[in-house]
Design a protein around this motif. Structure first.
Motif, PDB file in Angstrom:
ATOM      1  N   PRO A  35     -58.624  -7.544   7.185  1.00  0.00           N
ATOM      2  CA  PRO A  35     -57.039  -8.110   7.431  1.00  0.00           C
ATOM      3  C   PRO A  35     -56.967  -9.730   7.066  1.00  0.00           C
ATOM      4  CG  PRO A  35     -58.328  -7.805   9.639  1.00  0.00           C
ATOM      5  CD  PRO A  35     -59.376  -7.386   8.573  1.00  0.00           C
ATOM      6  N   ASP A  36     -55.737  -9.818   6.697  1.00  0.00           N
ATOM      7  CA  ASP A  36     -55.239 -11.068   6.461  1.00  0.00           C
ATOM      8  C   ASP A  36     -54.963 -11.984   7.658  1.00  0.00           C
ATOM      9  OD1 ASP A  36     -54.463 -13.380   5.145  1.00  0.00           O
ATOM     10  OD2 ASP A  36     -52.836 -12.667   4.132  1.00  0.00           O
TER      11      ASP A  36
ATOM     12  N   THR B 280     -41.401 -22.312  10.065  1.00  0.00           N
ATOM     13  CA  THR B 280     -41.205 -21.680   8.848  1.00  0.00           C
ATOM     14  C   THR B 280     -40.458 -22.757   7.711  1.00  0.00           C
ATOM     15  OG1 THR B 280     -39.304 -20.559   9.279  1.00  0.00           O
ATOM     16  CG2 THR B 280     -41.420 -19.588   9.497  1.00  0.00           C
TER      17      THR B 280
ATOM     18  N   ALA C 114     -53.652 -14.942   7.977  1.00  0.00           N
ATOM     19  CA  ALA C 114     -52.484 -15.610   8.001  1.00  0.00           C
ATOM     20  C   ALA C 114     -51.151 -14.507   8.242  1.00  0.00           C
ATOM     21  CB  ALA C 114     -52.211 -16.018   6.453  1.00  0.00           C
ATOM     22  N   LYS C 115     -51.460 -13.258   8.221  1.00  0.00           N
ATOM     23  CA  LYS C 115     -50.371 -12.422   8.425  1.00  0.00           C
ATOM     24  C   LYS C 115     -50.305 -11.973   9.938  1.00  0.00           C
ATOM     25  CE  LYS C 115     -49.281 -11.113   4.040  1.00  0.00           C
ATOM     26  NZ  LYS C 115     -48.143 -11.185   3.390  1.00  0.00           N
ATOM     27  N   ARG C 116     -51.327 -12.360  10.668  1.00  0.00           N
ATOM     28  CA  ARG C 116     -51.325 -11.949  12.120  1.00  0.00           C
ATOM     29  C   ARG C 116     -50.240 -12.620  12.847  1.00  0.00           C
ATOM     30  NH1 ARG C 116     -57.095 -11.604  14.940  1.00  0.00           N
ATOM     31  NH2 ARG C 116     -55.945 -10.241  16.123  1.00  0.00           N
ATOM     32  N   ARG C 117     -49.663 -12.054  13.908  1.00  0.00           N
ATOM     33  CA  ARG C 117     -48.761 -12.550  14.791  1.00  0.00           C
ATOM     34  C   ARG C 117     -49.538 -13.471  15.850  1.00  0.00           C
ATOM     35  NH1 ARG C 117     -44.478  -7.986  16.718  1.00  0.00           N
ATOM     36  NH2 ARG C 117     -43.693  -7.418  14.388  1.00  0.00           N
TER      37      ARG C 117
END
Length: 148
Positions: free
Chosen positions: A91-92, A106, A94-97
């Motif tokens: 899993p990436d 952002t 950076a994409k985890r919450r």
């Protein structure tokens, strides 16, 4: 089932609560939950009809026990799993919450957002360099520092 109850405890509690609050109008719970709401109970009482005939069979204790009649196989412990030859999915991160804490900004930062390292920091209260708001001489005593 051994006690002779026909319906689940959940249904009985809901029916008792609805009997206490019974009025005459339609709220939609009767159609959604498939058991008499307080309004349907009031109609049943007025018409001298038993409410149990308007309860869906899913609330009967016998149907709850029928669910568990079929056996099921327990999961196999991980040590007995067959070897896996497929692709490895990574899993990436950076994409985890984020699980907790303040959400990450952002906003796209530019050179305008960078602080000038040669410029001294100033007090937020009197705008003088050399101290902070907490130790500002203009506060005038310990009563304004939050009780310290």
């Amino acid at each position: 089932m051994g006690t002779g109850q026909q319906f689940s405890q959940y249904l009985v509690k809901c029916i008792e609560a609805n009997l206490k609050n019974s009025r005459t109008c339609d709220c939609g719970y009767f159609q959604a939950l498939h058991f008499p709401c307080q309004h349907a109970l009031a109609c049943c009482a007025y018409s001298r009809v038993t409410w149990s005939s308007y309860v869906h069979s899913v609330y009967q204790i016998s149907s709850v026990f029928r669910v568990y009649q079929m056996g099921f196989t327990p999961p196999i412990p991980e040590g007995f799993w067959p070897p896996y030859n497929g692709p490895t999915v990574i899993p990436d991160p950076a994409k985890r919450r984020a699980r907790e804490g303040r959400p990450r900004s952002t906003r796209i930062r530019t050179n305008m957002d960078e602080a000038d390292p040669n410029r001294p920091k100033r007090c937020g209260l009197c705008r003088q360099p050399g101290h902070t708001r907490r130790s500002c001489p203009q506060l005038g005593g310990p009563s304004h520092t939050g009780g310290q």
